[in-house]
Write an enzyme that holds these catalytic residues in place. Structure first.
Site, mmCIF file in Angstrom:
data_model
loop_
_atom_site.group_PDB
_atom_site.id
_atom_site.type_symbol
_atom_site.label_atom_id
_atom_site.label_comp_id
_atom_site.label_asym_id
_atom_site.label_seq_id
_atom_site.Cartn_x
_atom_site.Cartn_y
_atom_site.Cartn_z
ATOM 1 N N THR A 220 -16.250 6.016 23.623
ATOM 2 C CA THR A 220 -14.931 6.540 23.252
ATOM 3 C C THR A 220 -15.067 7.962 22.705
ATOM 4 O OG1 THR A 220 -14.462 4.259 22.546
ATOM 5 C CG2 THR A 220 -12.714 5.873 22.246
ATOM 6 N N LYS B 239 -18.280 5.531 34.315
ATOM 7 C CA LYS B 239 -17.733 4.257 33.852
ATOM 8 C C LYS B 239 -16.506 3.931 34.705
ATOM 9 C CE LYS B 239 -15.784 2.414 29.493
ATOM 10 N NZ LYS B 239 -15.612 2.747 28.050
ATOM 11 N N ARG C 173 -14.405 4.483 18.019
ATOM 12 C CA ARG C 173 -13.172 3.876 17.521
ATOM 13 C C ARG C 173 -13.331 3.437 16.072
ATOM 14 N NH1 ARG C 173 -12.093 -0.801 19.743
ATOM 15 N NH2 ARG C 173 -13.992 -1.043 20.969
ATOM 16 N N GLU D 191 -23.768 0.776 23.288
ATOM 17 C CA GLU D 191 -22.766 1.838 23.326
ATOM 18 C C GLU D 191 -21.934 1.697 22.050
ATOM 19 O OE1 GLU D 191 -18.528 2.795 25.428
ATOM 20 O OE2 GLU D 191 -20.077 1.963 26.738
#
Length: 327
Positions: free
Chosen positions: A75, A135, A51, A47
Site C-alpha cells: 500500500t 500485482k 495501512r 508484505e
C-alpha cells in the site's frame, strides 16, 4: 545490479516462496515475533502494508532481525512512503494501483515496484515504465485466473502476483499458470491470531499452506535389481499376488504404476522413491529450508524449461528420493 536485474531476482525469490503474506501490524513490538512465526512455517517473506501506522518500523525490525528475509512494503501510495520503506530496508514495494510518479521514484532508488493492475490499459502503462512484474488486484473481483489468462495473450512478458480473494482453496489454481509468480494473501496472518499473539497458530497456518501448495504425493517405489531377469521375476510376483499389471520398459519393469523394478542397480542403495509435487522448484526451496539438499546434477527440465525432476542428496532408509512434477 541494474533495476531490471533486481526485478528478475525478486521474481525468482518470490516464485520460490509462492505465498506472500499481506500484513497489517498495529503493534510494532510484535514485528520480530511475527517474522519468526512466518519463517518457522516456511514463509521467509512478508508484505507489510502502510495501512497501519509504523509500517516502516515493522519493516526495519523484521529486516534487522532477519536480514535474509524478503520483506516488502505494501500500500505504497506516495513518494514519501517509498522513501520511508527504502530507508527501513524494504526489498520491494507494492501498491493497489498504478501511479507513474511513485513507480518512477521507487525505481530511481533502485528498488523493484509492483503496481496493482486490473486492466489491459494499466498493463500497457506498466510496460511503458519498464515493468514486467505487477500485482493483479483485486484478483478475484477483477476476473480472477480466467481474466489473467485472457489478458496474457497480447502481453506475453508480463508476470503477476494476484492478491485479493486468494485463499488456500484457490491458491494452486493460480500458481499452476505459468504467468503467475506468487500469490499475496492475508489469510495466512488472520487478525484474530495476530491480535491474540498466537505465533504458533500462524506458523501452523503457514506450514499447512506450504504443504497444500506443494501437494506432495508418493507415486512409486523403485527397487534395484541385479539384472533384467530378476526385475521381471519380481514384477511377475507383484502381478500374481496383487494384480499389478506388468509393463516392460527400456531400463525398468513396472508392476502397475506403484512399483518399478530396475533392470540394473540405479540410484539409492536399495532403490528410489518418487514423490510428485505441484512445483519441483518450490519444493526444492522448501526442502532446503527443512535441511534437505538437492542434487543439482540430477535436475531435468521439460520442453517449456520447467524443472520437472530432481533428486535429493540424502538417502531415506537406503532409498534415494526424487521429486517429479505432477502432470
Amino acid at each position: 545490479m541494474n533495476i531490471k536485474e533486481k526485478i528478475d531476482a525478486l521474481v525468482n525469490d518470490l516464485e520460490n516462496v509462492g505465498i506472500v503474506p499481506v500484513i497489517k501490524l498495529d503493534n510494532v513490538n510484535d514485528a520480530e515475533k511475527l517474522a519468526k512465526a512466518l519463517r518457522d512455517g516456511g514463509i521467509n517473506c512478508a508484505e507489510v502494508t502502510f495501512r497501519a501506522k509504523g509500517a516502516d518500523e515493522v519493516i526495519r525490525r523484521m529486516t534487522k532481525a532477519y536480514p535474509d528475509m524478503l520483506v516488502g512494503a505494501g500500500t505504497v501510495l506516495t513518494c514519501e512512503q517509498v522513501d520511508a520503506a527504502v530507508k527501513a530496508g524494504a526489498k520491494f514495494c507494492v501498491a493497489p494501483g498504478l501511479n507513474p510518479k511513485v513507480v518512477k521514484h521507487c525505481l530511481e532508488k533502485g528498488v523493484p515496484f509492483a503496481p496493482g493492475l486490473s486492466s489491459a490499459s494499466e498493463i500497457e502503462q506498466a510496460l511503458e515504465l519498464g515493468l514486467d512484474f505487477a500485482k493483479f488486484f483485486p484478483a478475484e473481483q477483477a476476473g480472477g485466473l480466467s481474466y489473467i489468462k485472457a489478458v496474457c495473450g497480447p502481453y506475453t512478458t508480463m508476470r503477476f502476483m494476484p492478491t485479493g480473494g486468494v485463499t488456500a482453496d484457490n491458491l494452486n489454481g493460480y500458481l499452476a499458470y505459468k504467468k503467475i509468480v506468487c500469490c499475496g494473501g492475508s489469510w495466512i496472518v488472520p487478525p484474530a491470531l495476530l491480535n491474540a499473539g498466537d505465533w504458533a497458530g500462524i506458523t501452523k497456518l503457514c506450514r499447512e499452506a506450504i504443504d497444500k501448495m506443494l501437494g506432495f504425493e508418493m507415486v512409486h517405489v523403485g527397487l534395484n535389481c541385479a539384472n533384467p531377469e530378476e526385475a521381471e521375476e519380481v514384477a511377475d510376483g507383484f502381478e500374481k499376488a496383487f494384480g499389478f499389471t506388468k509393463k516392460v520398459g527400456n531400463s525398468s519393469v513396472f508392476a502397475s504404476t506403484y512399483m518399478e523394478m530396475m533392470k540394473k542397480p540405479f540410484k539409492g542403495t536399495h532403490g528410489h522413491i518418487a514423490i510428485a509435487t505441484n512445483s519441483v522448484k518450490r519444493a526444492i526451496y522448501q526442502l532446503q529450508l527443512r535441511g534437505f539438499e538437492a542434487d543439482e546434477s540430477s535436475f531435468k527440465y521439460n520442453a517449456e524449461g520447467v524443472l520437472n525432476v530432481a533428486y535429493l542428496k540424502p538417502e531415506f532408509g537406503g532409498f534415494a528420493v526424487h521429486l517429479v512434477l505432477k502432470k
